[in-house]
Design a protein around this motif. Structure first.
Motif, PDB file in Angstrom:
ATOM      1  N   ILE A  99       2.193   1.995  -3.319  1.00 21.69           N
ATOM      2  CA  ILE A  99       1.210   2.403  -4.328  1.00 21.69           C
ATOM      3  C   ILE A  99       1.060   3.912  -4.289  1.00 21.69           C
ATOM      4  O   ILE A  99       1.121   4.591  -5.318  1.00 21.69           O
ATOM      5  CB  ILE A  99      -0.151   1.733  -4.061  1.00 21.69           C
ATOM      6  N   TYR A 100       0.920   4.462  -3.046  1.00 21.23           N
ATOM      7  CA  TYR A 100       0.711   5.911  -2.951  1.00 21.23           C
ATOM      8  C   TYR A 100       2.001   6.686  -3.221  1.00 21.23           C
ATOM      9  O   TYR A 100       1.957   7.877  -3.487  1.00 21.23           O
ATOM     10  CB  TYR A 100       0.089   6.264  -1.599  1.00 21.23           C
ATOM     11  N   ARG A 159       5.102  -3.166   6.757  1.00 16.28           N
ATOM     12  CA  ARG A 159       4.465  -2.098   6.003  1.00 16.28           C
ATOM     13  C   ARG A 159       5.043  -0.732   6.394  1.00 16.28           C
ATOM     14  O   ARG A 159       5.263   0.131   5.543  1.00 16.28           O
ATOM     15  CB  ARG A 159       2.952  -2.124   6.262  1.00 16.28           C
ATOM     16  N   LEU A 187       0.787  -1.242   0.000  1.00 23.06           N
ATOM     17  CA  LEU A 187       0.000   0.000   0.000  1.00 23.06           C
ATOM     18  C   LEU A 187       0.821   1.294   0.000  1.00 23.06           C
ATOM     19  O   LEU A 187       0.592   2.166  -0.843  1.00 23.06           O
ATOM     20  CB  LEU A 187      -0.969   0.006   1.185  1.00 23.06           C
ATOM     21  N   PRO A 188       1.777   1.468   0.938  1.00 18.04           N
ATOM     22  CA  PRO A 188       2.503   2.751   0.963  1.00 18.04           C
ATOM     23  C   PRO A 188       3.236   2.997  -0.356  1.00 18.04           C
ATOM     24  O   PRO A 188       3.368   4.143  -0.793  1.00 18.04           O
ATOM     25  CB  PRO A 188       3.510   2.580   2.107  1.00 18.04           C
TER      26      PRO A 188
END
Ligand SMILES: Nc1ncnc2c1ncn2[C@@H]1O[C@H](COP(=O)(O)OP(=O)(O)O)[C@@H](O)[C@H]1O
Ligand SMILES: [Mg+2]
Lengths: 228, 402
Positions: free
Chosen positions: A109-110, A154, A106-107
């Motif tokens: 992706i951003y 993460r 996730l991190p």
């Protein structure tokens, strides 16, 4: 690396003003290992949220990695969090419908990393926290300790300057908590800067520096001789 | 690139809630499919009516008495006083044949019972001249149409429309048979092909010489309608002008007669269908609105349910646009997928209707594109508010949400 000066955080509760933080000054250097302790309601979580750029102080200056961040807007803070901060929560805060690997991605992706690179780095991060075999499991299929390891992977995956953990062992049994602490020690040896909130003396005792909060103020800031 | 990821996230979330997604789309599906179906039926009807009218010739003018439609509530007596066109007007127009006017054909007649043996039917008896068949582009399937000589001699001969022939003779050969029209006996000399003029069945009448009709049936020299053809479609307007001039001079006022052409009639049909289409568009609008509100409702629920997810994503570095886009993709996917399914269902339904007979249907690409486009827009429009709400959540409040 981190400098806070004259930090106030107030909440307006009707006519009354609640001071969650009151004139806090703090400096954090590279590769420190800090424990924040204090009674419930003393402002520890508020402090961590401001350090983690999840929240902004009512007044005061906050310089993170050479950048003044106390006056940034929502999106700019999101960017700072993404690049510089690794946050670990008591309740893990994993997305339940995503696998461990997807959560760790996730991190990135951003941050706009390409898919192939994301996957490689996420796999590596999970291997580092000892979850090679569990990458494709959902959080619900994992134990509390495993979930917290996913959360740590993460938090680390974008290579942040500081790792913030708000009662990371609060939801874990003693043995699992010790395993997680061992992981923090290893990360510290590898050069990470770590700040963790706890109210367990066995845990705060393991830190190099102990900061005590009471009523929104720092009442003690001591170096600690670690003997393990 | 990051938007591609947002799309993936949105699709994954819709798929993880299949039943809810389907129910949310249902409003849009029903709206779009019913409109595609109804418009295809309407278009089919319009096409067949237009082509039927077109087959009657594009250079035809109809001259009627101006009073016919002017007294809708008139009593029998007043109706009887309605001034019909007469042989005098017919003759005047006929004498004007030349550069502009090609053929002039009168129609006189009335409803009457027609009898063959023991079989009786009621139909329109039309008195006309030999040119009628050519002007109307109307062919005999057996025997022949009226001849000029039969009109001049006021003979008792009749040509049957296909429907009447079927009713009276039920497959037997009518040629040479005697039928009774009112109290007069007529000899059948021909049977015409089946033909329609719009909704009107041209086969449901019999044709007799104009002179015979006036003498034996109506008892007057009145004429119901005069059919005029212009020499070409381009000369239509001039021909119409010439007739107007002649009749205004003769009757004293332009209000005593009306002239219509095929184009007018086609336009009437088209404007009727256009009104219908507008009505359908209104219904689509309303059903899409209702569908959109349904989507908005579900998106708001979804934003609330996923407050914590939004908090986590923001804490990890998601900007407002990322969250906004993720939810907008969800609502737009719901509505456009609903629109797509609606279009497919509509196409299926209209081909089903066509295969059941009776109706011709014609899928109009415009109606498909417009209703699909609108349903997608509905998703964007009604998705914006929930998505904005999600995007502007404060990460700490969102994380604390249980
Ligand atoms: N959103 C808020 N609104 C009002 N008061 C708040 C809010 N967040 C924290 N506080 C108050 O600020 C003080 C510090 O809270 P917190 O930082 O959560 O303490 P700790 O983590 O040390 O238990 C408490 O008195 C709490 O009630
Ligand atoms: Mg706390």
């Amino acid at each position: 690396m981190i400098t806070l000066q004259g930090i106030y955080k107030t909440y307006q509760m009707g006519a009354e003003t609640v001071y969650a933080l009151r004139d806090v000054d703090l400096q954090i250097g590279e590769n420190e290992f800090i424990a924040i302790i204090g009674p419930s309601g003393s402002g520890k979580t508020t402090m961590m949220n401001i350090l983690g750029c999840l929240d902004t102080p009512t007044t005061g200056c906050y310089e993170l990695a050479g950048e003044e961040v106390s006056q940034l807007d929502d999106d700019q803070l999101a960017d700072v969090r993404n690049r510089h901060i690794g946050f670990i929560y008591q309740s893990f805060n994993l997305l339940p419908k995503l696998t461990a690997l997807q959560n760790v991605e996730l991190p990135m992706i951003y941050a706009g990393a390409p898919a192939v690179e994301r996957r490689q780095r996420a796999e590596q991060a999970l291997i580092n926290v000892g979850l090679k075999e569990r990458m494709h499991h959902l959080p619900t299929e994992m134990s509390g300790g495993q979930r917290q390891r996913v959360a740590i992977a993460r938090a680390l995956v974008n290579n942040p300057v500081i790792l913030l953990a708000d009662e990371p062992t609060g939801n874990l049994d003693t043995k699992t908590g010790e395993e997680i602490m061992a992981l923090f020690h290893r990360l510290h040896r590898e050069g990470k800067t770590i700040v963790l909130v706890t109210h367990e003396p066995e845990i705060s005792r393991q830190a190099r520096r102990i900061i005590t909060f009471r009523d929104g103020q720092i009442v003690a800031d001591q170096m600690n001789e670690v003997t393990s | 690139m990051i938007f591609l990821e947002s799309c993936k996230m949105a699709l994954a979330s819709l798929l993880s809630n299949k039943l809810r997604s389907l129910l949310t789309m249902l409003g849009i599906i029903i709206g779009v499919s019913s409109v595609v179906t109804m418009i295809s039926v309407g278009q089919g009807a319009q096409k067949s009516v237009t082509s039927q009218i077109g087959s009657l010739g594009s250079n035809v003018l109809y001259v009627n008495s101006g009073r016919v439609a002017a007294m809708p509530g008139a009593s029998q007596g007043a109706r009887g006083a309605t001034q019909l066109l007469t042989m005098a007007e017919y003759e005047l127009i006929r004498q004007a044949k030349g550069d502009l006017i090609q053929d002039v054909v009168p129609e006189a007649g009335t409803q009457s019972t027609v009898q063959f043996g023991k079989t009786t039917t009621t139909t329109t008896v039309t008195g006309t001249t030999a040119d009628y068949a050519r002007v109307r582009n109307f062919k005999a399937t057996s025997g022949r149409f009226l001849k000029e000589q039969e009109v001049t001699n006021r003979e008792n001969v009749a040509v049957l429309g296909s429907t009447v022939a079927d009713d009276l003779f039920a497959g037997a050969n009518p040629l040479g048979q005697k039928i009774r029209v009112g109290r007069e006996a007529f000899t059948v000399i021909g049977v015409m092909e089946a033909k329609k003029s719009g909704p009107q069945d041209l086969g449901d009448q019999i044709f007799i010489p104009l002179t015979t009709a006036q003498k034996r049936l109506t008892g007057s020299n009145g004429i119901k309608q005069i059919i005029v053809t212009a020499v070409s479609a381009e000369k239509m307007d001039s021909a119409q002008g010439q007739i107007e001039k002649i009749l205004t001079r003769k009757l004293g006022s332009a209000e005593k007669f009306t002239i219509r052409n095929q184009q007018d009639i086609i336009e009437t049909v088209q404007s009727t269908t256009e009104t219908l289409t507008l009505l359908l568009a209104g219904i689509t609008g309303i059903s899409l609105l209702v569908g959109g509100i349904g989507i908005m409702n579900i998106m708001l629920v979804s934003v609330t349910e996923r407050t914590r997810e939004i908090g986590i994503r923001k804490a990890l570095g998601a900007k407002q646009k990322h969250i906004l886009f993720q939810f907008l993709v969800e609502s737009t996917t719901l509505s456009s997928l609903g629109g797509l399914i609606g279009v497919l269902v509509g196409i299926g339904a209209s081909s089903l209707i066509a295969s059941l007979g009776q109706w011709t249907t014609s899928i109009s690409p415009a109606s498909v594109l417009i209703s699909f486009g609108f349903s997608s827009l509905v998703g964007v429009f009604f998705g914006i508010y929930p998505a904005k709400r999600a995007a502007s959540l404060h990460p700490i409040d969102a994380l604390r949400y249980e």
